[in-house]
Write a protein that holds these residues in place. Structure first.
Motif, PDB file in Angstrom:
ATOM      1  N   SER A  17      37.350  45.933  25.945  1.00  0.00           N
ATOM      2  CA  SER A  17      37.591  44.618  26.535  1.00  0.00           C
ATOM      3  C   SER A  17      36.506  44.260  27.546  1.00  0.00           C
ATOM      4  O   SER A  17      35.925  45.120  28.201  1.00  0.00           O
ATOM      5  CB  SER A  17      38.955  44.592  27.224  1.00  0.00           C
ATOM      6  OG  SER A  17      39.162  43.362  27.881  1.00  0.00           O
ATOM      7  N   THR A  18      36.258  42.965  27.670  1.00  0.00           N
ATOM      8  CA  THR A  18      35.360  42.458  28.720  1.00  0.00           C
ATOM      9  C   THR A  18      36.154  41.741  29.812  1.00  0.00           C
ATOM     10  O   THR A  18      35.576  41.137  30.711  1.00  0.00           O
ATOM     11  CB  THR A  18      34.326  41.492  28.123  1.00  0.00           C
ATOM     12  OG1 THR A  18      35.014  40.395  27.483  1.00  0.00           O
ATOM     13  CG2 THR A  18      33.432  42.205  27.111  1.00  0.00           C
ATOM     14  N   SER A  19      37.471  41.806  29.746  1.00  0.00           N
ATOM     15  CA  SER A  19      38.324  41.136  30.729  1.00  0.00           C
ATOM     16  C   SER A  19      38.353  41.907  32.046  1.00  0.00           C
ATOM     17  O   SER A  19      38.291  43.139  32.071  1.00  0.00           O
ATOM     18  CB  SER A  19      39.740  41.013  30.174  1.00  0.00           C
ATOM     19  OG  SER A  19      40.644  40.595  31.180  1.00  0.00           O
ATOM     20  N   ASP A  20      38.485  41.168  33.154  1.00  0.00           N
ATOM     21  CA  ASP A  20      38.700  41.792  34.468  1.00  0.00           C
ATOM     22  C   ASP A  20      40.088  42.410  34.574  1.00  0.00           C
ATOM     23  O   ASP A  20      40.345  43.183  35.486  1.00  0.00           O
ATOM     24  CB  ASP A  20      38.572  40.746  35.582  1.00  0.00           C
ATOM     25  CG  ASP A  20      37.160  40.233  35.740  1.00  0.00           C
ATOM     26  OD1 ASP A  20      36.222  40.969  35.400  1.00  0.00           O
ATOM     27  OD2 ASP A  20      37.010  39.090  36.213  1.00  0.00           O
ATOM     28  N   ALA A  22      41.862  44.300  32.278  1.00  0.00           N
ATOM     29  CA  ALA A  22      42.138  45.316  31.263  1.00  0.00           C
ATOM     30  C   ALA A  22      41.601  46.652  31.755  1.00  0.00           C
ATOM     31  O   ALA A  22      40.577  46.710  32.448  1.00  0.00           O
ATOM     32  CB  ALA A  22      41.505  44.941  29.924  1.00  0.00           C
ATOM     33  N   GLU A 348      45.489  36.414  40.861  1.00  0.00           N
ATOM     34  CA  GLU A 348      44.711  37.201  39.899  1.00  0.00           C
ATOM     35  C   GLU A 348      43.801  38.197  40.601  1.00  0.00           C
ATOM     36  O   GLU A 348      43.546  39.293  40.085  1.00  0.00           O
ATOM     37  CB  GLU A 348      43.895  36.260  39.018  1.00  0.00           C
ATOM     38  CG  GLU A 348      43.255  36.932  37.831  1.00  0.00           C
ATOM     39  CD  GLU A 348      42.643  35.925  36.871  1.00  0.00           C
ATOM     40  OE1 GLU A 348      41.463  35.575  37.083  1.00  0.00           O
ATOM     41  OE2 GLU A 348      43.350  35.485  35.944  1.00  0.00           O
TER      42      GLU A 348
END
Length: 434
Positions: A17-20, A22, A348
């Motif tokens: 993943s490239t998500s912050d 995950a 977030e």
């Protein structure tokens, strides 16, 4: 349910993943040294920094705008708890930690304080049963209110000592009721600002007697967890009596509490004491007092305890190396005593800070486990001290005198040459893993 974390899903392990939001390294079920990663790390969220802290600093007030502010009613305390347990569910960490002042308003009297604490503990209990989240440890905040400006157990006013004793009893009862696995004593103001008005001997005796009372009460109520002291050298006091691991160890010995008390060691406090985190962990392990840790980091330019989320994998790896070498956690764990920067306003951000920290710890743990399995550091350490394993050296240490050793030096013509400590090679070795 609240809407504070609307749009944020449960955090999952996804190494691609490239998500912050995950996990790329924290896989709870990954096996290291025969144990699940989750069971090695035993992550906990700090209630105070995540939910009670309002974003202020010494030069400015509140920056966060949370729906549970102002934190002065039980209605707001319950809302804050609702949000907290929603975050625990999103992160999937197994534990949390709290001070009494984080979770309920103190009220205008001790009876009101006690009622508020007991009410929120019952509320927590229902949520813990529903979610499976557990309490790593509880503690009492005896440093924020103005009554503690001259200390808690070390206060020159015996009425403050009495208030603190009653407070700790209430918090130990709360921890016991919630199945907490440890109880922490952090003497935020157990020190002095000036020697001009301080009786060091009297205050040390008060602190020692207070700790003896805590241990006695632990046994009286059948609390099975550890009593932990958290060392800290300064800030806000000029000098604090629990300066570092060595200082606390001498205190424990002086008051006959060996085997009764262990330590909760914080990275930021180790740095303030002029040590490294791994130094304090290694010293605690050497004394048999390594209980639990507060994981965070300081800003090395600011010179004070900034409580940032960890992001330095080599530092974290060396810390977990000492923990694993000591046998790992039993009732202790990794509490994120870390807070957002005061400009990080979004819900977030709170999730992202913990996700990144959990990944850093997972990377550090994996490196530490690999180093321990490889055995390179321990082999080098053993080789460096190998001379002491011989019969002559052991006899010299056990039975020698200055006279007999001098005779041997003269008779054998001992004239030692220095040997390399090989620090750079060992640093290169560590870098292979991190």
């Amino acid at each position: 349910m609240t809407n504070f974390f609307d749009g944020i899903d449960k955090v999952a392990y996804d190494p691609d993943s490239t998500s912050d939001l995950a996990f790329r390294h924290y896989n709870p079920d990954e096996i290291l040294l025969g144990k699940r990663m989750e069971d090695h790390l035993r992550f906990a969220v700090a209630y105070w920094h995540s939910f009670a802290w309002e974003g202020g600093d010494p030069f400015g007030g509140r920056t966060f705008d949370r729906p549970w502010y102002p934190q002065d009613s039980m209605e707001m305390a319950r809302l804050k708890a609702d949000v907290a347990f929603e975050m625990f569910d999103i992160l999937g960490q197994p534990f949390f930690c709290f001070h009494d002042a984080d979770v309920a308003p103190g009220g205008d009297s001790f009876p009101e304080y006690k009622r508020n604490l007991e009410e929120i503990v019952d509320y927590f209990g229902e949520k813990m049963e529903a979610t499976g989240t557990r309490l790593l440890w509880g503690t009492a905040n005896m440093f924020t209110h103005r009554r503690f400006m001259s200390g808690a157990a070390t206060n020159p006013d015996p009425d403050v000592f009495a208030w603190c004793a009653a407070t700790v009893k209430s918090c130990m009862d709360a921890t016991q009721k919630l199945g907490g696995e440890n109880y922490v004593l952090w003497g935020g103001r157990e020190g002095y600002e000036t020697l001009l008005n301080t009786d060091l001997v009297r205050e040390r005796q008060q602190a020692g007697r207070f700790l003896q009372m805590v241990v006695d009460y632990k046994h009286k109520i059948g609390f099975k967890g550890q009593i932990l002291i958290e060392p800290k050298p300064q800030e806000p006091s000029k000098h604090q009596y629990d300066f570092d691991v060595n200082t606390v160890y001498s205190f424990i010995k002086e008051f006959g509490l060996e085997g009764q008390v262990a330590m909760n060691i914080e990275q930021g406090h180790a740095i303030l004491a002029g040590h490294s985190f791994e130094h304090e962990l290694a010293m605690a392990a050497a004394f048999g007092l390594l209980g639990s840790i507060d994981m965070n980091r300081n800003d090395y330019q600011s010179g004070w305890d900034t409580d940032q989320f960890p992001n330095n994998v080599p530092e974290v790896a060396l810390a977990y190396y000492e923990i694993l070498k000591a046998g790992g956690f039993t009732t202790g764990g990794t509490n994120f005593d870390a807070k957002l920067r005061r400009q990080s306003l979004d819900a977030e951000d709170l999730i992202a800070g913990h996700v990144g920290a959990m990944d850093v710890c997972a990377r550090g743990l994996k490196a530490a486990a690999a180093m321990l399995e490889d055995g390179g550091l321990e082999a080098a350490r053993s080789a460096r001290y190998a001379g002491w394993d011989g019969d002559v050296a052991r006899d010299m240490l056990a039975n020698g005198s200055l006279e007999s050793i001098t005779e041997r030096v003269l008779a054998e013509g001992i004239n030692p040459e220095p040997r390399s400590g090989q620090q750079e090679r060992l640093e290169n070795y560590v870098n292979r893993f991190v």
